[in-house]
Design a protein around this motif. Structure first.
Motif, short mmCIF file in Angstrom:
data_model
loop_
_atom_site.label_atom_id
_atom_site.label_comp_id
_atom_site.label_asym_id
_atom_site.label_seq_id
_atom_site.Cartn_x
_atom_site.Cartn_y
_atom_site.Cartn_z
N TYR A 98 0.80 -1.23 0.00
CA TYR A 98 0.00 0.00 0.00
C TYR A 98 0.84 1.28 0.00
CZ TYR A 98 -4.13 -2.83 0.71
OH TYR A 98 -5.14 -3.74 0.55
N TRP A 99 2.08 1.18 0.44
CA TRP A 99 2.91 2.39 0.49
C TRP A 99 3.15 2.96 -0.90
CZ3 TRP A 99 7.47 2.16 -2.13
CH2 TRP A 99 8.02 0.91 -2.36
N ILE A 100 3.01 2.17 -1.94
CA ILE A 100 3.20 2.67 -3.32
C ILE A 100 2.16 3.73 -3.64
CG2 ILE A 100 3.10 2.03 -5.76
CD1 ILE A 100 4.54 -0.55 -5.03
N TYR A 101 0.94 3.57 -3.10
CA TYR A 101 -0.09 4.59 -3.32
C TYR A 101 0.35 5.93 -2.72
CZ TYR A 101 -3.18 0.62 -4.32
OH TYR A 101 -3.74 -0.51 -4.84
N ALA A 102 0.84 5.89 -1.49
CA ALA A 102 1.26 7.11 -0.81
C ALA A 102 2.45 7.76 -1.52
CB ALA A 102 1.62 6.80 0.65
N VAL A 103 3.40 6.95 -1.94
CA VAL A 103 4.56 7.49 -2.65
C VAL A 103 4.13 8.12 -3.98
CG1 VAL A 103 6.71 6.85 -3.84
CG2 VAL A 103 6.24 5.98 -1.55
N SER A 104 3.23 7.45 -4.69
CA SER A 104 2.76 7.98 -5.98
C SER A 104 2.07 9.33 -5.80
CB SER A 104 1.80 7.00 -6.64
OG SER A 104 2.45 5.79 -6.95
N ILE A 105 1.21 9.43 -4.81
CA ILE A 105 0.49 10.68 -4.54
C ILE A 105 1.48 11.77 -4.13
CG2 ILE A 105 -1.14 11.80 -2.97
CD1 ILE A 105 -2.67 9.09 -2.97
N ALA A 106 2.44 11.43 -3.26
CA ALA A 106 3.43 12.42 -2.81
C ALA A 106 4.28 12.92 -3.97
CB ALA A 106 4.32 11.81 -1.72
N VAL A 107 4.69 12.01 -4.86
CA VAL A 107 5.51 12.41 -6.01
C VAL A 107 4.74 13.38 -6.90
CG1 VAL A 107 6.51 11.55 -8.18
CG2 VAL A 107 7.04 10.42 -6.02
N VAL A 108 3.47 13.08 -7.16
CA VAL A 108 2.66 13.95 -8.02
C VAL A 108 2.49 15.33 -7.38
CG1 VAL A 108 0.35 14.32 -8.99
CG2 VAL A 108 1.46 12.10 -9.22
N ILE A 109 2.20 15.37 -6.10
CA ILE A 109 1.99 16.65 -5.41
C ILE A 109 3.28 17.48 -5.36
CG2 ILE A 109 1.47 17.71 -3.16
CD1 ILE A 109 -0.59 15.42 -2.77
N ILE A 110 4.38 16.86 -4.99
CA ILE A 110 5.66 17.58 -4.89
C ILE A 110 6.12 18.05 -6.28
CG2 ILE A 110 8.12 17.33 -4.35
CD1 ILE A 110 7.20 15.47 -2.03
N TYR A 111 6.04 17.15 -7.26
CA TYR A 111 6.46 17.51 -8.62
C TYR A 111 5.61 18.67 -9.16
CZ TYR A 111 7.52 17.19 -13.57
OH TYR A 111 7.89 17.50 -14.85
N SER A 112 4.30 18.59 -8.95
CA SER A 112 3.41 19.63 -9.45
C SER A 112 3.70 20.97 -8.78
CB SER A 112 1.95 19.24 -9.24
OG SER A 112 1.65 18.08 -9.98
N PHE A 113 3.89 20.97 -7.47
CA PHE A 113 4.19 22.22 -6.76
C PHE A 113 5.48 22.84 -7.26
CE2 PHE A 113 6.60 24.32 -3.38
CZ PHE A 113 5.78 25.42 -3.16
N LEU A 114 6.53 22.03 -7.32
CA LEU A 114 7.82 22.56 -7.75
C LEU A 114 7.76 23.04 -9.19
CD1 LEU A 114 10.28 19.92 -6.24
CD2 LEU A 114 9.84 22.24 -5.41
N ASN A 115 7.19 22.25 -10.06
CA ASN A 115 7.19 22.54 -11.49
C ASN A 115 6.22 23.65 -11.89
OD1 ASN A 115 8.52 21.92 -13.86
ND2 ASN A 115 6.98 20.45 -14.51
N MET A 116 5.10 23.78 -11.16
CA MET A 116 4.10 24.77 -11.54
C MET A 116 4.22 26.08 -10.77
SD MET A 116 0.80 22.25 -12.02
CE MET A 116 -0.36 23.56 -11.92
#
Length: 157
Positions: free
Chosen positions: A44-62
């Motif tokens: 289940y930790w893959i779900y949390a990592v996937s969500i965290a990566v999307v949120i962090i990447y989006s914040f930094l990149n946008m």
């Protein structure tokens, strides 16, 4: 002394739109990872990592990177040279002698056109240097000015 002129503030919006498109592709990859994890009954930790990566990447990149990029982009056209400066940790300053300028192009993609912006590309024998996110009027003026100055510099040689 750094160059005087900054890019158009509308360039931030354009960069954020490009970042949003990139973030959508990262979201699709994260969704595929989650679907594969669900299908193969992975941890289940893959779900949390996937969500965290999307949120962090989006914040930094946008948000963060476009602001930093806009704050540090500078340019100036002088009689004998063009100076371009960009970068935060590694500041790249480029001087392009007018006698080396072969031609100057301006370009607009659909997003730039919507915001009445353009980029100019300055070609020398070895490289192409780009100044992004200028207003159309500013880009046209710079293209004409650089072309005239390069012609005068070539005549003087």
């Amino acid at each position: 002394m750094q160059p005087k002129y900054q890019l158009s503030k509308k360039g931030l919006t354009v960069w954020r739109i490009h970042a949003a498109i990139e973030s959508l592709s990262v979201l699709v990859i994260a969704l595929i990872a989650c679907a594969l994890t669900y299908y193969f009954e992975g941890p289940y930790w893959i779900y949390a990592v996937s969500i965290a990566v999307v949120i962090i990447y989006s914040f930094l990149n946008m948000y963060l990177f476009p602001n930093i990029r806009w704050n540090h982009w500078r340019y100036e056209v002088r009689e004998q040279e063009i100076e371009i400066q960009h970068g935060l940790f590694i500041v790249k300053r480029t001087l392009i002698p007018m006698v080396r300028v072969q031609h100057v192009d301006s370009s607009q993609g659909p997003i730039l056109k919507h915001y009445h912006l353009a980029s100019i590309s300055i070609s020398t024998a070895a490289t192409i240097h780009t100044i992004p996110a200028l207003t159309v009027e500013e880009a046209d003026g710079l293209r004409a000015s650089i072309s005239d100055l390069a012609r005068v510099a070539e005549d003087d040689v």
